[in-house]
Structures are given as C-alpha cells and as structure tokens.
Design an enzyme around this catalytic site. Structure first.
Site, short mmCIF file in Angstrom:
data_model
loop_
_atom_site.label_atom_id
_atom_site.label_comp_id
_atom_site.label_asym_id
_atom_site.label_seq_id
_atom_site.Cartn_x
_atom_site.Cartn_y
_atom_site.Cartn_z
CG ASN A 25 -1.68 1.21 1.47
OD1 ASN A 25 -1.76 2.07 0.60
ND2 ASN A 25 -2.28 1.33 2.65
CE LYS A 27 -0.13 3.19 4.81
NZ LYS A 27 0.00 3.25 6.25
CG HIS A 111 -5.74 1.66 5.39
ND1 HIS A 111 -5.32 2.60 6.30
CD2 HIS A 111 -4.69 0.80 5.22
CE1 HIS A 111 -4.07 2.33 6.65
NE2 HIS A 111 -3.68 1.24 6.02
CD GLU A 113 -2.86 5.30 7.00
OE1 GLU A 113 -2.86 5.37 5.76
OE2 GLU A 113 -1.91 4.81 7.64
CD GLU A 183 -3.39 -2.84 7.39
OE1 GLU A 183 -2.30 -3.08 6.87
OE2 GLU A 183 -4.00 -1.77 7.23
N GLY A 189 2.52 1.87 10.97
CA GLY A 189 3.49 2.96 10.86
C GLY A 189 4.17 3.31 12.18
CB SER A 229 5.37 -2.21 11.99
OG SER A 229 4.94 -0.91 12.31
P1 PGA Z 1 2.89 0.04 7.77
O1 PGA Z 1 1.41 0.27 7.18
O2 PGA Z 1 3.42 -1.21 7.12
O3 PGA Z 1 3.65 1.28 7.38
O4 PGA Z 1 2.75 -0.11 9.25
C1 PGA Z 1 0.55 -0.79 6.95
C2 PGA Z 1 -0.72 -0.29 6.32
O5 PGA Z 1 -1.13 0.84 6.63
O6 PGA Z 1 -1.35 -0.99 5.51
#
Ligand code: PGA
Length: 267
Positions: A25, A27, A111, A113, A183, A189, A229
């Site tokens: 992803n 983003k 997601h 976010e 997740e 992140g 992560s």
């Molecule tokens: P990350 O994000 O690997 O940077 O923790 C995962 C995601 O948001 O799908």
C-alpha cells in the site's frame, strides 16, 4: 482436487490451499514517474517466480501508467479506495469501473486511515465491498482495533462488529474473492508489530467468524493478511503462523529492495 501448497519457514511446515499474497500500500507517496520506476525495479527484482501473489497499490493518478509498466511482470495492481456508484455527479470520487479500466485487480477497502481521517464507517465499507464484488475487483477488507480497544480487552468485540457490519448481506458466493487484512491500528506505521501469537489468535478468530457465517469451505479459502510494521525481518515468523496468509505492507513497500525482501519470505 484440492491444490495443496507447502511452505516451510524456519522449519515450521504449513499446509493449506491458500496462495500467499503480499500487498504493498503506497498510500499518498510517489507521483506517476516515481511509481512507474519503483514498479519496474520491483518487477525486475522479483523475476517470474510465481509462488506468491504480489500486489502494489499506487495512488490513483499513477494507476494507468503503472498498469502499462507491469503488464509483462508477475505484479498485480490494486487501488487504495473506491466509491460505490458506477458514475455520476460525485466530485473527487473514483468508481469501480474506472479502476477496472485503469488495470486494477484488487482494491483496499476500509483502511484505518480512511476510517480515521475520512469518516468511513462500517456501512460505507459494506457498500464499497459490494461495489468491488459487483465489478470483479478483489476487495482487501481492512479491520483492526485501536490501542485503547486492545488495552480494554475489546479487541474481539471490535473485530466482530467490523466484520459483521462490513460483510452484511453477502452470500458466500459473492465473497469468493474476498481478502481480509487484520491491521491493528496501534501497529500501523509505529514500528510496533503484533506478536506472532497475537496475530495468529486474531486471524484464527476471524476465520472462525467466517466459518460460522459462510461455512468451512469458504472460510478455509479466504486469505487473511496481517498488516502493521511488516518488514523483511519479521515477515517469516508471521508467515509461519497457520492462519496468516500474507501481508499488507505500508512503509516497507515503498522501497523495491525492501519490499522484495518481504516477498521472498519463505526461504
Ligand atoms: P505500515 O502500514 O506497514 O507502514 O505499518 C501498513 C498499512 O497501513 O497498511
């Protein structure tokens, strides 16, 4: 006949008929040329070995260009979001049909976010999954608890609600291409990864929920990805878990070499 794949990771044998999926992803990173360059580099690093499905989800503006660039490779294309209407006066939105025509095979839906910053709810997630299914896009349906919810022992009730509402009204036939991504919000992140036991416990719970609602055959075939992560040095132990069928990777998917290190987990 059941096609059974065997993966061996750190001596642990895993047998099931689910083909692993490693999804990147990207983003809101990379413009068109940057996305194309990264996709080509990744395709070259991965070569033609097809043991694992690999998907990248660049921003909308790069989709068509990246689709052209990866045509001859083993990479598949995904989008990070969609709107459920076919077309209309919906300024700023992108329809499932537009994603299909841009070359997408997958779409990430719900997601954290999007839930946190853009007001997505279980209901909008449900409508988006439905739109994806109607257009033969494979939905990657994201669920996960916040840190506060985990600390107050609400993890399973939160996930139960997200899954039940997100999948409301679907028949098992409609969910054949569904992918779920667990997740934990506190792991995205942040550098904090769920332990392998925490991930396995939740994945098993999610699969049991699917089994209750849709039966054993579908529950056994749906891929459940872990996200939060994920890096080259923790992917193998996560993939060794029975019910972890792949990963949704954010930060570590942006650099082709790092992402390729994740895709090559099974060795
Ligand atoms: P990350 O994000 O690997 O940077 O923790 C995962 C995601 O948001 O799908």
């Amino acid at each position: 006949m059941l096609h059974v794949q065997t993966f061996s990771t750190k001596g642990i044998k895993k047998m099931n008929d689910r083909r692993p999926l490693i999804a990147g992803n990207w983003k809101m990173f990379k413009n068109g040329p940057e996305a194309v360059a990264a996709a080509i580099k990744l395709a070259n690093l991965l070569g033609k070995n097809h043991d694992v499905d690999v998907m990248i989800a660049p921003p909308f503006t790069a989709l068509a260009q990246v689709s052209d660039a990866i045509k001859e490779s083993r990479l598949s294309l995904g989008a990070q979001n969609l709107f459920w209407e076919f077309e209309g006066a919906y300024t700023g939105e992108i329809s499932p049909a537009m994603l299909v025509s841009a070359g997408c095979e997958y779409v990430i839906i719900g997601h954290s976010e999007r839930r946190q910053y853009f007001g997505e709810t279980d209901d909008t997630v449900n409508r988006k999954i439905s739109a994806a299914v109607d257009h033969d896009l494979k939905p990657i349906f994201c669920v996960g608890e916040s840190e506060k919810e985990r600390e107050s022992n609400a993890t399973f009730s939160v996930l139960d609600k997200q899954v039940t509402s997100g999948l409301k009204g679907f028949s098992s036939n409609q969910l054949k291409a569904l992918i779920i991504a667990y997740e934990p919000v506190w792991a995205i992140g942040t550098g904090k990864t769920a332990t392998t036991d925490q991930a396995q416990e939740v994945h098993r719970f999610l699969r049991a929920m699917l089994e209750n609602s849709y039966g054993n055959t579908l529950a056994k075939s749906i891929r459940i990805l872990y996200g939060g992560s994920v890096k080259p040095d923790n992917i193998s132990e996560l993939m060794a878990m029975d019910d972890v069928d792949g990963a949704l990777v954010g930060g570590a998917s942006l650099d082709p070499e790092t992402f390729s290190g994740i895709v090559h987990f099974q060795i």
